[in-house]
Design an enzyme around this catalytic site. Sequence first.
Site, mmCIF file in Angstrom:
data_model
loop_
_atom_site.group_PDB
_atom_site.id
_atom_site.type_symbol
_atom_site.label_atom_id
_atom_site.label_comp_id
_atom_site.label_asym_id
_atom_site.label_seq_id
_atom_site.Cartn_x
_atom_site.Cartn_y
_atom_site.Cartn_z
ATOM 1 N N LYS A 22 0.991 -1.389 -0.294
ATOM 2 C CA LYS A 22 -0.033 0.084 0.029
ATOM 3 C C LYS A 22 0.360 1.509 -0.056
ATOM 4 O O LYS A 22 0.579 2.141 -0.370
ATOM 5 C CB LYS A 22 -0.917 -0.344 1.032
ATOM 6 C CG LYS A 22 -1.448 1.017 1.608
ATOM 7 C CD LYS A 22 -2.670 1.188 2.804
ATOM 8 C CE LYS A 22 -1.832 1.915 3.951
ATOM 9 N NZ LYS A 22 -1.402 3.199 4.487
ATOM 10 N N ASN A 23 1.913 1.385 0.846
ATOM 11 C CA ASN A 23 2.586 2.523 1.048
ATOM 12 C C ASN A 23 3.300 2.654 -0.314
ATOM 13 O O ASN A 23 4.160 4.010 -0.051
ATOM 14 C CB ASN A 23 2.938 2.356 2.103
ATOM 15 C CG ASN A 23 2.338 2.353 3.941
ATOM 16 O OD1 ASN A 23 1.744 3.404 3.426
ATOM 17 N ND2 ASN A 23 2.783 2.743 5.011
ATOM 18 N N CYS A 116 -5.730 8.589 8.635
ATOM 19 C CA CYS A 116 -6.260 7.539 10.323
ATOM 20 C C CYS A 116 -6.014 8.684 10.957
ATOM 21 O O CYS A 116 -4.445 9.879 10.717
ATOM 22 C CB CYS A 116 -5.126 6.599 10.009
ATOM 23 S SG CYS A 116 -5.636 5.819 9.149
ATOM 24 N N ARG A 121 0.069 15.250 13.083
ATOM 25 C CA ARG A 121 0.000 14.508 11.292
ATOM 26 C C ARG A 121 0.099 15.916 10.620
ATOM 27 O O ARG A 121 0.003 16.241 9.958
ATOM 28 C CB ARG A 121 -0.683 13.899 11.081
ATOM 29 C CG ARG A 121 -0.905 12.463 11.287
ATOM 30 C CD ARG A 121 -1.470 11.658 10.975
ATOM 31 N NE ARG A 121 -0.358 10.616 9.886
ATOM 32 C CZ ARG A 121 -0.837 9.613 9.188
ATOM 33 N NH1 ARG A 121 -2.133 9.534 9.370
ATOM 34 N NH2 ARG A 121 0.057 8.932 8.478
ATOM 35 N N ASP A 305 3.449 1.104 11.707
ATOM 36 C CA ASP A 305 2.190 0.720 11.277
ATOM 37 C C ASP A 305 2.136 -0.413 11.904
ATOM 38 O O ASP A 305 1.167 -1.472 11.513
ATOM 39 C CB ASP A 305 2.904 0.615 9.894
ATOM 40 C CG ASP A 305 1.979 2.303 9.636
ATOM 41 O OD1 ASP A 305 1.742 3.074 10.161
ATOM 42 O OD2 ASP A 305 2.427 1.751 8.054
ATOM 43 N N ARG A 397 -8.938 -0.105 3.855
ATOM 44 C CA ARG A 397 -8.588 0.623 3.819
ATOM 45 C C ARG A 397 -7.080 0.144 3.192
ATOM 46 O O ARG A 397 -6.302 0.576 2.142
ATOM 47 C CB ARG A 397 -8.033 1.435 4.512
ATOM 48 C CG ARG A 397 -8.706 2.486 5.218
ATOM 49 C CD ARG A 397 -8.886 3.895 5.744
ATOM 50 N NE ARG A 397 -7.987 4.776 4.910
ATOM 51 C CZ ARG A 397 -6.881 5.601 5.178
ATOM 52 N NH1 ARG A 397 -7.366 5.991 6.787
ATOM 53 N NH2 ARG A 397 -6.165 6.290 5.183
#
Length: 417
Positions: A22-23, A116, A121, A305, A397
């Site tokens: 994903k990242n 999230c 952030r 994560d 997600r």
Amino acid sequence: MECVEIRGGRSLCGQVEVQGSKNAVLPMLAASVLHAGISRIQGCPRIQDVYDMIELLEDLGCRVWWEGQCLAIDASRIRGWELPAQTASRMRSSVLFLGALLGRTGRARIPYPGGCVLGERPVDLHISAIKALGAQIEEDTRGIRARGRELRGCQVRLGFPSVGATENLILAAVLARGDTVIHNAAREPEVEELCLFLREKGARIRVCPQGRIEIRGVECLQDSRHTLAADRIVAGTYLLAAAVTRGRILLKGAPVRHMTGFLEPLAAMGIRMEKAGECLAADCRGKLQNIGFLQTMPYPGFPTDLQSPMMTLLAVTEGRSRIRENIFESRFKAAQELEKMGARIKIEGRDAVIDGVERLQGTRVEARELRGAAALLLAGLNAAGITRVRGCRFADRGYENFCENLAGLGADIRLIQ
Ligand code: UD1
């Protein structure tokens, strides 16, 4: 509202194929707008974050389609430089269009990114890095507005090796005039893979040791096909799912080379692991030891994560463990829900002190973000009785067919309305 119901207590046993990262793919999707042509990404995971990025690309005028497991993006025609607030605010990665749109069109308007809820952030590092290339940036209540038709390469030292800021700067610098050097860049494998993806498109980028990335601007890019690496966080989550049920698992295609910071503490806990070719076999049936102290760090350290799913494992491992979260200040959201299931966890600032119990108890819990959702689903696999996890959609997600894969490993798990 949908929820996942789990009848815990079954030891997971079997194999799972690890999905694409994903990242790694999210910044590539933003990067595809830099090229007035086609980019193909082989092994793209079918997850909600990818679907949201596709919506943004289509809104910008790109054509996007699937060819089996390959996602193709044709960015020949771009309609504008403004992201729609509603979709963009759903995900943090929408901010990566700042560098990509600026590089392609000389302009960008990006709403403040969502994603999230993990603390503040902010995007200050993204903005100051892109400003250094000569872009003018204004911020207002609606978001960030950037202009810069003539971006020029420069030297940038990031105050913190932010993954997103590094990626945004790379995207803005690829088509800028001259040389850009990033110091203290993030060293995550996903950043390196973005550089590889861009090199396959004709960009000139060198990833050097010690967090230094050198970019020489080029005039334009070319069509490309990239094969996506496997997701180290997903691989780690499945391994932890086996561990909380004291089972056995074979992870097919696990990116073991990039998982050392995660695998070392697990080996110290007593999980037996063996690498065979592209597979990692883990046997978690023996008695596990608590970890003492563990802290999240930028790569190659223990990944933030995997901190919440790891907390679930420590919550059911005898003895006291302490986890320090160094990356995001509010990433202990799952702890409160785990406590409802009988976990003994005390939050002391950036630390979580965990006293392992023999087994959790099933009850109703609610997930509030992606990795927290994974942590609670894992808790349900361990717990006695029935666990119902609301907010389980957060897992979609980042995890492809998560419940189906867990069921395939022997879990008693189903989605209910
Ligand atoms: C990326 C990953 C995310 C992972 C994180 C850290 C993606 C899509 N997401 O997120 O899964 O948890 O890296 O490995 O790749 N910060 C600032 N100012 C900025 C930017 C960041 O203060 O301008 C702070 C953040 O608030 C956070 C820390 O730096 O405390 C790390 O953030 P960053 O590395 O940027 O993470 P993301 O790119 O958002």
